[in-house]
Each structure stands twice: as structure tokens, then as C-alpha cells.
Design a protein around this motif. Structure first.
Motif, PDB file in Angstrom:
ATOM      1  N   GLN A 141       0.828  -1.202   0.000  1.00 14.08           N
ATOM      2  CA  GLN A 141       0.000   0.000   0.000  1.00 14.08           C
ATOM      3  C   GLN A 141       0.867   1.260   0.000  1.00 14.08           C
ATOM      4  OE1 GLN A 141      -3.036   0.042   2.992  1.00 14.08           O
ATOM      5  NE2 GLN A 141      -3.566   2.175   2.686  1.00 14.08           N
ATOM      6  N   GLU A 142       1.955   1.244   0.735  1.00 13.94           N
ATOM      7  CA  GLU A 142       2.862   2.385   0.746  1.00 13.94           C
ATOM      8  C   GLU A 142       3.473   2.614  -0.641  1.00 13.94           C
ATOM      9  OE1 GLU A 142       5.657   1.516   3.773  1.00 13.94           O
ATOM     10  OE2 GLU A 142       4.286   1.939   5.442  1.00 13.94           O
ATOM     11  N   ARG A 143       3.835   1.527  -1.320  1.00 11.38           N
ATOM     12  CA  ARG A 143       4.405   1.665  -2.663  1.00 11.38           C
ATOM     13  C   ARG A 143       3.370   2.235  -3.636  1.00 11.38           C
ATOM     14  NH1 ARG A 143       7.530  -4.195  -3.160  1.00 11.38           N
ATOM     15  NH2 ARG A 143       9.275  -3.701  -1.775  1.00 11.38           N
ATOM     16  N   ASP A 144       2.148   1.702  -3.589  1.00 17.31           N
ATOM     17  CA  ASP A 144       1.114   2.194  -4.491  1.00 17.31           C
ATOM     18  C   ASP A 144       0.762   3.654  -4.191  1.00 17.31           C
ATOM     19  OD1 ASP A 144       1.047  -0.237  -5.724  1.00 17.31           O
ATOM     20  OD2 ASP A 144      -0.693  -0.987  -4.638  1.00 17.31           O
ATOM     21  N   SER A 145       0.750   4.011  -2.917  1.00 18.31           N
ATOM     22  CA  SER A 145       0.473   5.404  -2.555  1.00 18.31           C
ATOM     23  C   SER A 145       1.565   6.329  -3.070  1.00 18.31           C
ATOM     24  CB  SER A 145       0.343   5.537  -1.025  1.00 18.31           C
ATOM     25  OG  SER A 145      -0.748   4.780  -0.537  1.00 18.31           O
ATOM     26  N   SER A 146       2.818   5.870  -2.999  1.00 14.98           N
ATOM     27  CA  SER A 146       3.935   6.665  -3.514  1.00 14.98           C
ATOM     28  C   SER A 146       3.813   6.858  -5.026  1.00 14.98           C
ATOM     29  CB  SER A 146       5.261   5.990  -3.173  1.00 14.98           C
ATOM     30  OG  SER A 146       6.347   6.693  -3.728  1.00 14.98           O
ATOM     31  N   ASP A 147       3.432   5.774  -5.738  1.00 13.64           N
ATOM     32  CA  ASP A 147       3.234   5.895  -7.185  1.00 13.64           C
ATOM     33  C   ASP A 147       2.118   6.893  -7.507  1.00 13.64           C
ATOM     34  OD1 ASP A 147       5.217   4.062  -7.557  1.00 13.64           O
ATOM     35  OD2 ASP A 147       3.863   2.358  -7.840  1.00 13.64           O
ATOM     36  N   LEU A 148       1.039   6.837  -6.750  1.00  9.84           N
ATOM     37  CA  LEU A 148      -0.082   7.749  -6.990  1.00  9.84           C
ATOM     38  C   LEU A 148       0.345   9.195  -6.754  1.00  9.84           C
ATOM     39  CD1 LEU A 148      -3.027   8.333  -7.596  1.00  9.84           C
ATOM     40  CD2 LEU A 148      -3.566   7.840  -5.194  1.00  9.84           C
ATOM     41  N   THR A 149       1.084   9.437  -5.673  1.00  9.26           N
ATOM     42  CA  THR A 149       1.559  10.797  -5.388  1.00  9.26           C
ATOM     43  C   THR A 149       2.456  11.314  -6.499  1.00  9.26           C
ATOM     44  OG1 THR A 149       1.414  10.381  -3.006  1.00  9.26           O
ATOM     45  CG2 THR A 149       2.800  12.214  -3.719  1.00  9.26           C
ATOM     46  N   SER A 150       3.364  10.452  -6.983  1.00  8.44           N
ATOM     47  CA  SER A 150       4.263  10.854  -8.060  1.00  8.44           C
ATOM     48  C   SER A 150       3.487  11.188  -9.332  1.00  8.44           C
ATOM     49  CB  SER A 150       5.270   9.738  -8.327  1.00  8.44           C
ATOM     50  OG  SER A 150       6.103  10.065  -9.414  1.00  8.44           O
ATOM     51  N   SER A 151       2.509  10.350  -9.646  1.00  6.09           N
ATOM     52  CA  SER A 151       1.705  10.602 -10.853  1.00  6.09           C
ATOM     53  C   SER A 151       0.907  11.897 -10.724  1.00  6.09           C
ATOM     54  CB  SER A 151       0.765   9.421 -11.098  1.00  6.09           C
ATOM     55  OG  SER A 151       1.495   8.228 -11.308  1.00  6.09           O
ATOM     56  N   GLN A 152       0.380  12.154  -9.543  1.00  4.71           N
ATOM     57  CA  GLN A 152      -0.375  13.397  -9.332  1.00  4.71           C
ATOM     58  C   GLN A 152       0.527  14.619  -9.465  1.00  4.71           C
ATOM     59  OE1 GLN A 152      -2.011  12.489  -5.487  1.00  4.71           O
ATOM     60  NE2 GLN A 152      -3.980  11.789  -6.338  1.00  4.71           N
ATOM     61  N   ASP A 153       1.773  14.501  -8.998  1.00  2.00           N
ATOM     62  CA  ASP A 153       2.716  15.610  -9.150  1.00  2.00           C
ATOM     63  C   ASP A 153       3.002  15.891 -10.624  1.00  2.00           C
ATOM     64  OD1 ASP A 153       2.826  15.867  -6.419  1.00  2.00           O
ATOM     65  OD2 ASP A 153       4.687  14.701  -6.196  1.00  2.00           O
TER      66      ASP A 153
END
Length: 499
Positions: free
Chosen positions: A289-301
Motif C-alpha cells: 500500500q505504501e508503494r502504491d500510494s507513492s506511485d499515486l503521489t508521483s503521478s499526481q505531481d
């Protein structure tokens, strides 16, 4: 005729050339040729024996203990923690450089690479538009493409996170139900045991637990005495029947309690196992979940940046803006390279030709830079150490206190251990003999297990000393073999003579 003068005394005799009483003995005659030859031969033989003895003593060599060793030992693991999906080799198997030895779950690495490539494409389009401000239509199209790609990346990352959360929740709920069921079973059986078999609440012999009562009810009935029997005979028969039933009930009670105790013990083991599995599921789910959340944050940026550039497309592009865009593109490209390497690292490739010495894990294990993780899969091993080392050690340095002698490799279990060829021999030479050891010195190697003797050459000497005992320092001397034998195996004992 000359007159002879007769003189007295030694001096007079010497003066006259004659010998008398008290006079010197005349000199002996020279040796004959035969006697001279025998003496000369004896001198030659004695000198030869002396020289042979001198060389024999001066050329005396010592034998040293050694072992056959690989040229290099590799401890191979994955670069990141993950589940082993394939282990394609086994001990004793020969492999070639670049051959795939094991594979790891690569879904996360592939998703991260796709997101990084999308971000790099978007940043590249922005730089191209900023470098050609006259192409307004192309810039607008590029900005729109960047926004579209960034939105797609955000949607993909959000979907991945949602799917992961749903799957993790379902798995956790199912495992939690298993824990609850195991706990209920354990508590119920433990309560039964306490009620039926506790020393303070053991039922009377005539009042057995339901299962025992059922067994008693199913037992064959005693025959009823006939009317002609005497009263005393009837009383004796009744007492005997009561005693027999009481003994049978006690035996059944003991068996019942023993079986119930075994059931309680199994329930406790099952409960402990399901609780451990629940903890592992929760930990893995949290990490993913932490990895997927990090990917989502990066994509949103990335999406935010693309939208900002699109809104500012009509403004003049300054050098500072262009430099910023190029910097972001370089960062995105570096991330692509990193994610490509991470994807490649989900496979273990043979670094050189060699033979697999050992495998410590199995499919389903969790393996990372620290080797096979404990209590995560079939192998259940754990530890930490470097993932490669050179050469071979006869005496591995020990760690730990006086209570044990754990070696530095005991705690570390690499997934794959690889030996490379050609084999060499490592001998340990005491410091007192090191003055005669030089690179290129010839050596004789007696390989004890094979009853084989081969020649070799000193290749190098490890300058790091080894203290084999409290008084003597040894040095590891590596010797190359002039010829090889297919029967050679690492660790075979060798007697080494140098010089």
C-alpha cells in the motif's frame, strides 16, 4: 780411493751423510702409483657423499595442509525484498555467464517503470515545446498530450491502489476469520477439558461425560440372574457388576481426558500459526500500500506540473523556465533508468561460468539483499552479510562469545551460492617458512581423497595473516594447478609441498 772419515755424534753423522745411534730417521720413499690412485678415489667418494648430504639437508621441504578452492565464490540474492517465483537451478548444476538462475515477482517493478516512462515522455514534450516557442500549435498539442498521459498515469496508479486495498482487506478479513475460528475452537476445547478433566471437577465414576456415557450405554448388558438363584448369589453378582462398571468408567474417563488434552494442544498450535500468518499478511499489505500510494503521489505531481505548463503556454518562455523543464526531464529519465534496473533485478543472472554449490531457499520464500527471510516461506532461514566474497578461507573468522563458536556465515543464508573455475589450492604456511615462498615457485600437490598428485605454481599470497593458534601466524598461499581433474571438488584435502 778416498779415505773414509769416521765421525762421532749426530751432527757429525749428518755432516758425513751417515746415520747412527741418536741420529734422525731417513725420509720414507714416495708412494707407488697404485697407492696414490686408491687414495684419490677415496677422497672423491668422500667429497661426493658430503656434497649430497649438504644438498639433501639444505633442500629439505615441509608439507602444509591445504584445500581445493574455487577461483571465486558468489552469494547471489535479489536486490529488493520479494517473493521467489522461480528457482531454476539446483546444487551441482553447471551454469554459464548470463544464465537466468531465479526469478522474483516483477509486477510492482513493471508498474513503476511504466509510470516513469510516461512521466519522461510528458517532460520531453514540454522541453520540446519550450525550445520552439514559435510553434504554438505544436506546443499546445504537446501540452495536451502531456496532460492526457499524466491523467492516465494518475488513473492507473489510483486503480492499482484501490485494487490492492480491496485485495488486502479481503485477505486480512479471511485470515482474521481463521484466527477467530481457531481461537473459538481452542477456548471451547479448553473449557471442556477444564470442566470434565480438572482435578477439582472430575465427575464421579458413575457419572461420565456424555461421550463416555454413550460408550457405557452401548456396552453389552449383563445377564439377569434366574428366579431360582439364592438371595446371596444375587447380591454377589450385583456387587461384581457394579465394580466392573466402575473400573471401566475410570479407564474411559482417563482416555477421554488424554484425547481432549491432545485436542487442546493442537488447537493452541493452530491458533499460533494463524496469528503469525495474519501478521505476515498485514505487513505485506502495508508495504504494498505504501508503494502504491507513492506511485499515486508521483503521478499526481506529474499531472499538476503538466497542467501548470499547459495553462502557462501562452506566456513567454524564459531561460529559467527552459532550464527547469530540462532538469525535470533529466530527473524523469534517471527514474526510468532506475526502474529499468529494478525490473532487471527481479532476475538473478549468473555473473560467471561456474557450478551451483548450494541453494538455501525455495519458491514462495521472501528473499532480498539480506538473503532468505525467516518465517516467510518454505526455507525459513534468516541473516545478514555481504552478497559476495572472494576466494576461499580455511579458517573462517569466528564471532560471538565463549558460549559458542558461530562463524560469520552461519547467520546469512544466500538464495544461491556459486563457485567459479578453475579450481585452485589454498595452503596455510606458517610465518617461519614464508621466506622461501615466492610467486612463481613450483609446488607438489597431493590430493588425498583422489590419491592424486599434480604439480602447481604459487600464484599469490594473502597479506592478511591468520592466527591459527595462540603462538603461530599463518598466511594463505594460493596455488594454481598445472592440470585439472573432473573429480576435483571444493573443500578436498591437499598436502602441499612448496619448492
Amino acid at each position: 780411493m778416498a779415505k773414509r772419515i769416521r765421525a762421532r755424534g749426530m751432527n757429525a753423522a749428518m755432516a758425513g751423510g751417515e746415520a747412527g745411534v741418536g741420529e734422525m730417521t731417513p725420509a720414507r720413499s714416495p708412494l707407488r702409483p697404485k697407492q696414490f690412485g686408491v687414495a684419490l678415489a677415496a677422497a672423491v667418494v668422500g667429497g661426493s657423499l658430503g656434497m649430497f648430504t649438504y644438498h639433501a639437508v639444505s633442500n629439505t621441504t615441509s608439507a602444509y595442509s591445504g584445500q581445493v578452492a574455487p577461483t571465486q565464490t558468489y552469494y547471489l540474492d535479489f536486490a529488493a525484498d520479494g517473493t521467489v517465483l522461480a528457482l531454476d537451478v539446483k546444487p551441482g548444476q553447471h551454469v554459464t555467464k548470463g544464465q537466468v538462475l531465479a526469478g522474483q515477482d516483477a509486477d510492482v517493478a513493471q508498474a513503476q517503470l511504466a509510470a516513469a516512462q510516461a512521466a519522461a515522455t510528458a517532460d520531453g514534450a514540454v522541453v520540446a515545446a519550450d525550445e520552439d516557442p514559435q510553434a504554438t500549435q505544436s506546443a499546445a498539442a504537446a501540452d495536451a498530450l502531456s496532460v492526457s498521459q499524466a491523467q492516465a498515469a494518475v488513473a492507473a496508479a489510483q486503480n492499482a491502489l484501490t485494487v490492492q486495498q480491496g485485495g488486502a482487506q479481503s485477505t486480512a478479513v479471511a485470515q482474521g476469520s481463521a484466527v477467530t475460528s481457531a481461537e473459538n475452537t481452542y477456548q471451547a476445547d479448553d473449557a471442556r477439558y477444564t470442566a470434565d478433566c480438572s482435578s477439582t471437577t472430575v465427575p464421579a465414576a458413575t457419572s461420565a461425560p456424555p461421550t463416555i456415557g454413550a460408550a457405557v450405554a452401548a456396552a453389552p448388558m449383563k445377564s439377569v440372574p434366574s428366579a431360582k438363584s439364592s438371595p446371596s448369589a444375587q447380591a454377589t453378582t450385583s456387587a461384581s457388576s457394579t465394580t466392573t462398571n466402575s473400573a471401566t468408567t475410570e479407564v474411559q474417563q482417563e482416555e477421554y481426558c488424554a484425547n481432549l488434552q491432545s485436542t487442546v494442544n493442537r488447537d493452541a498450535t493452530t491458533l499460533s500459526s494463524t496469528e503469525a500468518e495474519l501478521s505476515d499478511v498485514q505487513s505485506s499489505a502495508q508495504l504494498q500500500q505504501e508503494r502504491d500510494s507513492s506511485d499515486l503521489t508521483s503521478s499526481q505531481d506529474v499531472l499538476t506540473a503538466a497542467q501548470a505548463r499547459q495553462s502557462a503556454a501562452t506566456a513567454p518562455v524564459t531561460p529559467a523556465v527552459l532550464d527547469q523543464a530540462k532538469a525535470e526531464l533529466a530527473t524523469a529519465q534517471a527514474q526510468v533508468a532506475t526502474d529499468q534496473q529494478a525490473l532487471q533485478d527481479t532476475k538473478i543472472l549468473a555473473p560467471a561460468d561456474g557450478v551451483v554449490a548450494a541453494t538455501a531457499g525455495a519458491v514462495g520464500d521472501v528473499v532480498g539483499p539480506d538473503g532468505v527471510h525467516g518465517f516467510q516461506g518454505p526455507a525459513e532461514e534468516s541473516g545478514t552479510q555481504e552478497n559476495s566474497s572472494g576466494g576461499f578461507e580455511l579458517f573462517v573468522p569466528q564471532t560471538g562469545g565463549s558460549g559458542g563458536s558461530t562463524t560469520s556465515q552461519d547467520a546469512y543464508m544466500p538464495l544461491i551460492t556459486l563457485y567459479t573455475s578453475p579450481y585452485t589450492v589454498v595452503a596455510q604456511v606458517p610465518e617461519t617458512d614464508m621466506s622461501s615462498v615466492r610467486d612463481g615457485t613450483s609446488a607438489s600437490l597431493d590430493i588425498t581423497p583422489l590419491n592424486l598428485t599434480v604439480n602447481g605454481t604459487v600464484e599469490n599470497t594473502e597479506l592478511d595473516p591468520v592466527n591459527g593458534d595462540s603462538t603461530t601466524t599463518y598466511y594463505d598461499v594460493t596455488i594454481s594447478l598445472d592440470s585439472t581433474d573432473s573429480r576435483l571438488m571444493a573443500g578436498m584435502s591437499v598436502q602441499v609441498t612448496i619448492g
